[in-house]
Design an enzyme around this catalytic site. Structure first.
Site, PDB file in Angstrom:
ATOM      1  N   ASN A  45      13.435  11.057 -10.523  1.00  0.00           N
ATOM      2  CA  ASN A  45      12.735   9.870 -10.893  1.00  0.00           C
ATOM      3  C   ASN A  45      13.810   9.072 -10.893  1.00  0.00           C
ATOM      4  O   ASN A  45      14.248   8.861 -11.884  1.00  0.00           O
ATOM      5  CB  ASN A  45      12.083   8.610 -10.997  1.00  0.00           C
ATOM      6  CG  ASN A  45      10.790   8.975 -11.958  1.00  0.00           C
ATOM      7  OD1 ASN A  45      11.544  10.055 -12.719  1.00  0.00           O
ATOM      8  ND2 ASN A  45      10.707   8.317 -12.324  1.00  0.00           N
TER       9      ASN A  45
ATOM     10  N   CYS B 151      11.906   7.473  -6.086  1.00  0.00           N
ATOM     11  CA  CYS B 151      10.700   8.464  -6.963  1.00  0.00           C
ATOM     12  C   CYS B 151      11.838  10.665  -6.670  1.00  0.00           C
ATOM     13  O   CYS B 151      12.367  10.468  -5.562  1.00  0.00           O
ATOM     14  CB  CYS B 151       9.565   8.502  -6.070  1.00  0.00           C
ATOM     15  SG  CYS B 151       8.556   7.115  -5.861  1.00  0.00           S
TER      16      CYS B 151
ATOM     17  N   GLU C 277       9.917  12.891  -5.908  1.00  0.00           N
ATOM     18  CA  GLU C 277       9.957  13.735  -4.097  1.00  0.00           C
ATOM     19  C   GLU C 277      10.719  13.188  -3.611  1.00  0.00           C
ATOM     20  O   GLU C 277      11.625  14.126  -2.462  1.00  0.00           O
ATOM     21  CB  GLU C 277       8.570  13.070  -3.663  1.00  0.00           C
ATOM     22  CG  GLU C 277       7.275  13.170  -4.847  1.00  0.00           C
ATOM     23  CD  GLU C 277       6.913  12.470  -5.573  1.00  0.00           C
ATOM     24  OE1 GLU C 277       5.767  12.171  -6.339  1.00  0.00           O
ATOM     25  OE2 GLU C 277       8.147  11.918  -5.718  1.00  0.00           O
TER      26      GLU C 277
ATOM     27  N   CYS D 195       3.115   8.509  -5.181  1.00  0.00           N
ATOM     28  CA  CYS D 195       2.958   6.866  -5.149  1.00  0.00           C
ATOM     29  C   CYS D 195       2.451   7.177  -3.902  1.00  0.00           C
ATOM     30  O   CYS D 195       2.823   7.682  -2.875  1.00  0.00           O
ATOM     31  CB  CYS D 195       4.227   6.458  -5.508  1.00  0.00           C
ATOM     32  SG  CYS D 195       5.741   6.213  -4.169  1.00  0.00           S
TER      33      CYS D 195
ATOM     34  N   CYS E 199       5.510   7.556  -1.217  1.00  0.00           N
ATOM     35  CA  CYS E 199       5.944   9.015  -0.823  1.00  0.00           C
ATOM     36  C   CYS E 199       4.855   9.997  -0.038  1.00  0.00           C
ATOM     37  O   CYS E 199       5.702  10.527   0.327  1.00  0.00           O
ATOM     38  CB  CYS E 199       5.695  10.159  -2.307  1.00  0.00           C
ATOM     39  SG  CYS E 199       7.894   9.045  -3.281  1.00  0.00           S
TER      40      CYS E 199
END
Length: 232
Positions: A143, A154, A156, A187, A190
């Protein structure tokens, strides 16, 4: 599709048709590609410059030069001002182009722990690491937080944006690790993006206490936004 310096740069722009790509050259001399990655939930779209800057920062490098032809990215002035970027339109044949692919990973959990140390988290202090699995190997992400909180990415999304810029668009699984989290979990934003890129694929959550849980993306976001009215 555009080709520069031996890398295939194809935006994921099924909704707008806008093709956008750029490179950020770091102070190390490494060039980081970025492409526009749209999402069916339009505000989650990642402009090329955001992807490239966050990739650079996630590699422990500092953005120095932006190479971008038309069209210009959204919020271009923010990124230029934030990092005092020199802006050039002519894209050179880079000698050191960032390659995000790891062809083999011996110990996923150990690598995630090492990656988490590279997270850029001046605001939250909450590190997250991700490993995105493709048929060719793994692509990592951490992140990245910037001064405008909503413009960070983030772990991901860093991994996905790196993969797409490098021409990898087929994903088989995703590993996520948050050492300070009670329960490592992506989150909501994501989850919406994972639904588009890894539909019904496996997400493995490596928790801070050393435990592991396995989930399907459809279980993480059972009622994700979709609409037949938005044509690809």
């Amino acid at each position: 599709m555009s080709k520069k310096s031996g890398i295939s740069l194809q935006s994921y722009s099924p909704y707008s048709g806008i093709e956008e790509y750029c490179f950020i050259e770091g102070t190390s001399g490494t060039a980081y590609p970025g492409v526009r990655i749209e999402n069916i939930s339009f505000p989650l779209t990642i402009p090329a410059i955001q992807a490239a800057v966050c990739s650079c920062l996630a590699n422990g490098d500092q953005p120095a030069i932006l190479y971008q032809q038309k069209p210009e990215s959204e919020l271009l002035s923010y990124w230029v001002d934030q990092y005092s970027l020199a802006v050039k339109q002519e894209i050179p044949a880079f000698q050191n182009l960032y390659d995000p692919l790891l062809t083999s990973v011996a110990d996923v959990a150990a690598l995630l722990k090492k990656l988490a140390e590279k997270a850029i988290v001046p605001h939250s202090g909450f590190e997250v690491a991700a490993l995105l699995e493709t048929p060719a190997g793994f692509i990592c992400g951490v992140n990245v937080e910037v001064s405008a909180w909503s413009l960070g990415l983030c772990a991901e999304r860093v991994a996905i944006s790196r993969a797409v810029a490098a021409g990898y668009t087929e994903f088989t699984s995703l590993h996520i690790y948050a050492p300070k989290g009670d329960f490592s979990s992506p989150c909501g934003a994501c989850r919406q993006i994972l639904t588009e890129w890894l539909p019904d694929k496996i997400v493995k959550l490596h928790h801070g206490d050393g435990s592991l849980s396995t989930h399907y993306t459809s279980h993480l976001l059972p009622y994700g936004f979709t609409s037949n009215s938005l044509k690809k």
